[in-house]
Design an enzyme around this catalytic site. Structure first.
Site, PDB file in Angstrom:
ATOM      1  N   ARG A 113       0.837  -1.201   0.000  1.00  0.00           N
ATOM      2  CA  ARG A 113       0.000   0.000   0.000  1.00  0.00           C
ATOM      3  C   ARG A 113       0.870   1.249   0.000  1.00  0.00           C
ATOM      4  NH1 ARG A 113      -4.474   0.442   4.579  1.00  0.00           N
ATOM      5  NH2 ARG A 113      -2.911   1.420   5.881  1.00  0.00           N
ATOM      6  N   SER A 123      -5.332  -2.932  -1.876  1.00  0.00           N
ATOM      7  CA  SER A 123      -4.137  -2.739  -1.054  1.00  0.00           C
ATOM      8  C   SER A 123      -4.441  -2.899   0.432  1.00  0.00           C
ATOM      9  CB  SER A 123      -3.538  -1.348  -1.317  1.00  0.00           C
ATOM     10  OG  SER A 123      -4.529  -0.348  -1.232  1.00  0.00           O
ATOM     11  N   CYS A 179      -5.835  14.535  -7.260  1.00  0.00           N
ATOM     12  CA  CYS A 179      -6.188  14.328  -5.849  1.00  0.00           C
ATOM     13  C   CYS A 179      -4.910  14.243  -5.025  1.00  0.00           C
ATOM     14  CB  CYS A 179      -7.009  13.053  -5.703  1.00  0.00           C
ATOM     15  SG  CYS A 179      -7.336  12.620  -4.002  1.00  0.00           S
ATOM     16  N   VAL A 184       2.105   7.902  -4.771  1.00  0.00           N
ATOM     17  CA  VAL A 184       2.962   7.779  -5.949  1.00  0.00           C
ATOM     18  C   VAL A 184       3.080   6.312  -6.404  1.00  0.00           C
ATOM     19  CG1 VAL A 184       5.421   7.895  -6.602  1.00  0.00           C
ATOM     20  CG2 VAL A 184       4.261   9.913  -5.647  1.00  0.00           C
ATOM     21  N   GLY A 185       3.159   5.385  -5.446  1.00  0.00           N
ATOM     22  CA  GLY A 185       3.416   3.976  -5.781  1.00  0.00           C
ATOM     23  C   GLY A 185       2.394   3.363  -6.717  1.00  0.00           C
ATOM     24  N   TYR A 480      -8.266   2.875 -12.656  1.00  0.00           N
ATOM     25  CA  TYR A 480      -9.656   2.894 -12.202  1.00  0.00           C
ATOM     26  C   TYR A 480     -10.107   1.438 -12.100  1.00  0.00           C
ATOM     27  CZ  TYR A 480      -9.734   7.917 -13.483  1.00  0.00           C
ATOM     28  OH  TYR A 480      -9.487   9.275 -13.583  1.00  0.00           O
TER      29      TYR A 480
HETATM   30  C1  LIG Z   1     -10.023  10.405  -5.024  1.00  0.00           C
HETATM   31  C2  LIG Z   1      -9.227   9.801  -6.155  1.00  0.00           C
HETATM   32  C3  LIG Z   1      -8.749  10.617  -7.180  1.00  0.00           C
HETATM   33  C4  LIG Z   1      -8.015  10.083  -8.245  1.00  0.00           C
HETATM   34  N1  LIG Z   1      -7.563  10.914  -9.232  1.00  0.00           N
HETATM   35  C5  LIG Z   1      -6.846  10.392 -10.255  1.00  0.00           C
HETATM   36  C6  LIG Z   1      -6.354  11.222 -11.311  1.00  0.00           C
HETATM   37  O1  LIG Z   1      -6.539  12.441 -11.329  1.00  0.00           O
HETATM   38  N2  LIG Z   1      -5.673  10.633 -12.323  1.00  0.00           N
HETATM   39  C7  LIG Z   1      -5.440   9.291 -12.340  1.00  0.00           C
HETATM   40  O2  LIG Z   1      -4.795   8.815 -13.274  1.00  0.00           O
HETATM   41  N3  LIG Z   1      -5.885   8.477 -11.362  1.00  0.00           N
HETATM   42  C8  LIG Z   1      -6.582   8.998 -10.327  1.00  0.00           C
HETATM   43  N4  LIG Z   1      -7.039   8.163  -9.345  1.00  0.00           N
HETATM   44  C9  LIG Z   1      -6.754   6.721  -9.421  1.00  0.00           C
HETATM   45  C10 LIG Z   1      -5.377   6.404  -8.822  1.00  0.00           C
HETATM   46  O3  LIG Z   1      -4.393   6.705  -9.784  1.00  0.00           O
HETATM   47  C11 LIG Z   1      -5.280   4.916  -8.471  1.00  0.00           C
HETATM   48  O4  LIG Z   1      -6.272   4.579  -7.544  1.00  0.00           O
HETATM   49  C12 LIG Z   1      -3.890   4.562  -7.930  1.00  0.00           C
HETATM   50  O5  LIG Z   1      -3.634   3.200  -8.140  1.00  0.00           O
HETATM   51  C13 LIG Z   1      -3.765   4.878  -6.466  1.00  0.00           C
HETATM   52  O6  LIG Z   1      -2.461   4.689  -6.004  1.00  0.00           O
HETATM   53  P1  LIG Z   1      -2.224   4.601  -4.424  1.00  0.00           P
HETATM   54  O7  LIG Z   1      -0.782   4.357  -4.200  1.00  0.00           O
HETATM   55  O8  LIG Z   1      -2.867   5.732  -3.741  1.00  0.00           O
HETATM   56  O9  LIG Z   1      -3.119   3.340  -4.080  1.00  0.00           O
HETATM   57  P2  LIG Z   1      -2.812   1.913  -3.372  1.00  0.00           P
HETATM   58  O10 LIG Z   1      -4.162   1.421  -3.004  1.00  0.00           O
HETATM   59  O11 LIG Z   1      -1.794   2.043  -2.299  1.00  0.00           O
HETATM   60  O12 LIG Z   1      -2.204   1.079  -4.557  1.00  0.00           O
HETATM   61  C14 LIG Z   1      -2.891   0.763  -5.747  1.00  0.00           C
HETATM   62  C15 LIG Z   1      -2.433  -0.612  -6.254  1.00  0.00           C
HETATM   63  O13 LIG Z   1      -1.022  -0.615  -6.480  1.00  0.00           O
HETATM   64  C16 LIG Z   1      -0.355  -1.537  -5.605  1.00  0.00           C
HETATM   65  N5  LIG Z   1       0.819  -0.842  -5.074  1.00  0.00           N
HETATM   66  C17 LIG Z   1       0.811   0.244  -4.267  1.00  0.00           C
HETATM   67  N6  LIG Z   1       2.065   0.627  -3.994  1.00  0.00           N
HETATM   68  C18 LIG Z   1       2.898  -0.233  -4.636  1.00  0.00           C
HETATM   69  C19 LIG Z   1       4.311  -0.351  -4.726  1.00  0.00           C
HETATM   70  N7  LIG Z   1       5.106   0.521  -4.080  1.00  0.00           N
HETATM   71  N8  LIG Z   1       4.834  -1.342  -5.461  1.00  0.00           N
HETATM   72  C20 LIG Z   1       4.023  -2.217  -6.117  1.00  0.00           C
HETATM   73  N9  LIG Z   1       2.670  -2.158  -6.057  1.00  0.00           N
HETATM   74  C21 LIG Z   1       2.108  -1.173  -5.326  1.00  0.00           C
HETATM   75  C22 LIG Z   1      -1.362  -1.850  -4.516  1.00  0.00           C
HETATM   76  O14 LIG Z   1      -1.165  -3.121  -3.960  1.00  0.00           O
HETATM   77  C23 LIG Z   1      -2.678  -1.719  -5.230  1.00  0.00           C
HETATM   78  O15 LIG Z   1      -3.013  -2.899  -5.912  1.00  0.00           O
HETATM   79  C24 LIG Z   1      -7.770   8.691  -8.278  1.00  0.00           C
HETATM   80  C25 LIG Z   1      -8.248   7.875  -7.252  1.00  0.00           C
HETATM   81  C26 LIG Z   1      -8.975   8.409  -6.205  1.00  0.00           C
HETATM   82  C27 LIG Z   1      -9.496   7.501  -5.132  1.00  0.00           C
END
Ligand SMILES: Cc1cc2nc3c(=O)[nH]c(=O)nc-3n(C[C@H](O)[C@H](O)[C@H](O)COP(=O)(O)OP(=O)(O)OC[C@H]3O[C@@H](n4cnc5c(N)ncnc54)[C@H](O)[C@@H]3O)c2cc1C
Ligand SMILES: *[C@@H]1O[C@H](CO)[C@@H](O)[C@H](O)[C@H]1NC(C)=O
Ligand SMILES: *[C@@H]1O[C@H](CO)[C@@H](O)[C@H](O)[C@H]1NC(C)=O
Ligand SMILES: *[C@@H]1O[C@H](CO)[C@@H](O)[C@H](O)[C@H]1NC(C)=O
Ligand SMILES: *[C@@H]1O[C@H](CO)[C@@H](O)[C@H](O)[C@H]1NC(C)=O
Ligand SMILES: *[C@@H]1O[C@H](CO)[C@@H](O)[C@H](O)[C@H]1NC(C)=O
Ligand SMILES: *[C@@H]1O[C@H](CO)[C@@H](O)[C@H](O)[C@H]1NC(C)=O
Ligand SMILES: *[C@@H]1O[C@H](CO)[C@@H](O)[C@H](O)[C@H]1NC(C)=O
Length: 547
Positions: A113, A123, A179, A184-185, A480
């Site tokens: 996560r 995650s 958002c 970043v991950g 998404y």
């Molecule tokens: C409110 C909101 C606004 C958004 N706005 C945008 C936007 O403007 N543009 C856009 O393109 N997308 C947008 N998104 C979608 C967003 O890009 C994805 O949900 C993204 O995967 C989130 O990354 P996270 O690290 O926060 O999530 P996490 O839930 O931490 O990770 C997402 C997935 O990647 C895996 N993962 C996380 N970290 C790592 C790592 N270090 N190494 C390997 N795997 C990993 C996790 O296990 C999980 O399956 C938005 C989502 C939300 C909820």
């Protein structure tokens, strides 16, 4: 479930079977797969590598555990049966190795996560016993302003990254999502669409190096991981290939002054005609201009009846004196006037698009996700303008009384997005796409029946949209994430072929022809499928591929 395509029904059925099988197996005295067993293993492992452990591990006994399992979307946790046995929050890269060792030793799955914004909560929730490696403490951002690059650790949020950039310079920026609490991950590894994607591409398009820990606990950089793995982590989605630790990116240069506007038009103010017209310019207009449209069903202040409010939310990389003539020439129907526009710095525009206009810059450092509610998202790509009657059909869905919390987003493509071939990165949605749709549905009442009601509505709406969306296959954006597109069982027994065929159903929607290369990379770097979730890339054997 009669409305579901049979392959999805089958997918759910298979997942349930594996879920129960797994529980039966665990039922036979696997005492090590409880929190205490994992805690003990991790403590010993960490101590033997000289890490101070106590502040890194949260079990259900720790009071902070309850807040740590909360993420932005409540729906997955309410649907999936398992809560993490423990949450591990390492401060150093090497500490993650201990979690990998214990996970293998005890047969407990790992979920990674970064920002926790996964649309299906993968995650932080699961169908099998698991632990979370939460990377929030790996969040250093190092900027080399002279070479216009930055190393960003995966636990940084977009807001933290943008904030650090703004401290350095008014004209150095990065092209990623709006958002600020997104991590970043997950975001960079799945693509990362931005208000500047028409000018500068996706976040993933600007990655030039990375650090990844593989299933053996080895830390690789671009040179040691090789170009196949480096390709896969730039759009192939988080999870499948290893723990991404940090990305090195090229920064982009923005003007000292940019211009924003957010003009809202209702149905009575020609919203439908404007949207229709927008589709003919959205992807073709000057790259410096990006107009993203947000639509909701609202009560009209004048008629008291339901109407569609369409907000034309725009970033222009330049001053208002250049923007006005451009709009007058390309999109006069909108009737944009100078007082609709505000000039500001790029970082102020970040606050503006995050709906934090005029708030202090430090709000970008806040990592608390937005309000907690039940959420379901989906996506589509549009390659031919939707005709007026098609738009009117959309409004009919959005006006349905039970679903007024639906928000629809149209995000323009074209420009720099077209300069990449379909296979240059795993993200295949390049030229030919006018815009991407995001369907966002919120509800506030808990309960399974309540959830089913909303999910069924969403699926009906999505079925209606098939006429207007990309076809063969109908494409979707991996960031998404949408489990309706199909799942791969977590424990596909001894049948690689089944697993590959199941994954291909959703895989080609997210990745088109890149899916097979992702499977090849996966087979090469993680043949035992250590890094996995309900929708990760499976490894395969040759026989599965030849059929
Ligand atoms: C409110 C909101 C606004 C958004 N706005 C945008 C936007 O403007 N543009 C856009 O393109 N997308 C947008 N998104 C979608 C967003 O890009 C994805 O949900 C993204 O995967 C989130 O990354 P996270 O690290 O926060 O999530 P996490 O839930 O931490 O990770 C997402 C997935 O990647 C895996 N993962 C996380 N970290 C790592 C790592 N270090 N190494 C390997 N795997 C990993 C996790 O296990 C999980 O399956 C938005 C989502 C939300 C909820
Ligand atoms: C949590 O507390 C209970 C009761 O004190 C104890 O039995 C259990 O082992 C503890 N679990 C962990 C993971 O420490
Ligand atoms: C959580 O509780 C365990 C004991 O069960 C303790 O060793 C550990 O320090 C606690 N973690 C934190 C972060 O306080
Ligand atoms: C709507 O469009 C029509 C012509 O297409 C125009 O006559 C009318 O003024 C517009 N209404 C508004 C509120 O812009
Ligand atoms: C965008 O803005 C830059 C700098 O102001 C300018 O040089 C360029 O011509 C504009 N148009 C396009 C299509 O890039
Ligand atoms: C744009 O305006 C709409 C309608 O007033 C509002 O809901 C939305 O938050 C605004 N968006 C931005 C980015 O200001
Ligand atoms: C499944 O694939 C993996 C990796 O390619 C291989 O090691 C394993 O033997 C395969 N299992 C079967 C039953 O083919
Ligand atoms: C593997 O799956 C294929 C098709 O999905 C099926 O035909 C075959 O019988 C399965 N083999 C085993 C050993 O289960």
């Amino acid at each position: 479930m009669a409305y579901l395509p049979s392959n999805i029904t089958l997918g759910i059925f298979l997942v349930l079977i594996f879920f129960f099988t797994n529980h039966i197996i665990l039922g036979f005295g696997a005492s090590s797969t409880d929190s205490a067993g994992f805690l003990e293993c991790l403590t010993v492992e960490l101590q033997s590598s000289n890490s101070a452990t106590s502040h890194l591990i949260y079990t259900p006994n720790n009071s902070s555990y309850a807040t740590l399992i909360q993420v932005e979307n409540q729906r997955p946790a309410a649907t999936f049966p398992e809560k993490p046995l423990l949450i591990f929050t390492p401060f150093y890269e090497h500490e993650i190795r201990s979690a990998i060792h214990c996970s293998k030793k005890l047969g407990v799955e790992i979920r990674l996560r970064s920002g926790g914004h996964d649309y299906e909560g993968l995650s932080s929730a699961s169908q099998v016993p698991f632990m979370v490696v939460d990377l929030r403490n790996l969040r250093t951002v190092t900027i080399a302003a002279d070479e216009k690059t930055a190393w960003v650790q995966v636990g940084a949020t977009l807001g933290q990254f943008y904030h650090t950039l703004a401290q350095k310079s008014r004209t150095l920026a990065f092209t990623a999502g709006v958002c600020p609490t997104v991590g970043v991950g997950g975001h960079f590894s799945g693509g990362g669409y931005s208000m500047m994607s028409r000018k500068h591409g996706l976040a993933a398009d600007n990655i030039v190096d990375a650090r990844v820990m593989n299933a053996d606990g080895r830390i690789l950089n671009r040179r040691s991981m090789g170009e196949d793995l480096f390709w896969a982590i730039r759009g192939g989605g988080g999870t499948s290939f290893g723990v991404v630790l940090a990305f090195k990116v090229n920064l982009v240069t923005v003007p000292e002054t940019v211009t924003v506007f957010n003009v809202t038009r209702t149905s009575e103010q020609n919203a439908t005609q404007l949207l229709h017209r927008w589709q003919y310019i959205a992807d073709k207009i000057d790259d410096n201009l990006s107009t993203r449209i947000f639509m909701k069903s609202v009560t009209s202040p004048t008629t008291g009846k339901r109407t569609i409010a369409a907000s034309f939310t725009t970033l222009y990389l330049g001053g208002v004196q250049d923007l006005l003539p451009l709009m007058k020439e390309q999109f006069p129907e909108l009737g944009l006037v100078e007082k609709d526009c505000t000039e500001m710095s790029w970082i102020e525009s970040v606050l503006f698009f995050a709906r934090l206009h005029n708030k202090p810059l430090d709000i970008l450092l806040d990592t608390t996700p937005p309000t907690r509610q039940f959420y379901k998202g989906k996506s589509d790509f549009v390659q031919e303008p939707i005709p007026v009657d098609g738009l009117q059909g959309i409004w009919r869905f959005m006006h349905e009384e039970d679903e007024l919390n639906m928000e629809l987003q149209f995000s323009p493509y074209g420009g720099k997005m077209n300069s990449f071939s379909e296979s240059e990165t795993p993200f295949p949605h390049r030229s030919g796409n006018i815009f991407m749709i995001e369907y966002g549905l919120y509800w506030y009442l808990p309960g399974k029946e309540e959830a089913e009601k909303h999910l069924n509505w969403m699926r009906r709406f999505y079925a209606y949209m098939a006429t207007y969306a990309s076809k063969s296959p109908r494409q979707a954006y991996t960031n998404y994430r949408d489990l309706d597109l199909g799942m791969t069982s977590l424990h596909s027994g001894n049948n690689n072929s089944t697993s590959y065929e199941q994954a291909r159903v959703w895989g080609v929607k997210y990745f088109a022809n890149n899916f097979d290369r992702l499977v090849r990379v996966k087979t090469m770097v993680d043949p035992t499928n250590f890094f996995r979730n309900e929708q990760s890339i499976p490894p395969y054997v040759a026989s599965a591929y030849s059929s």
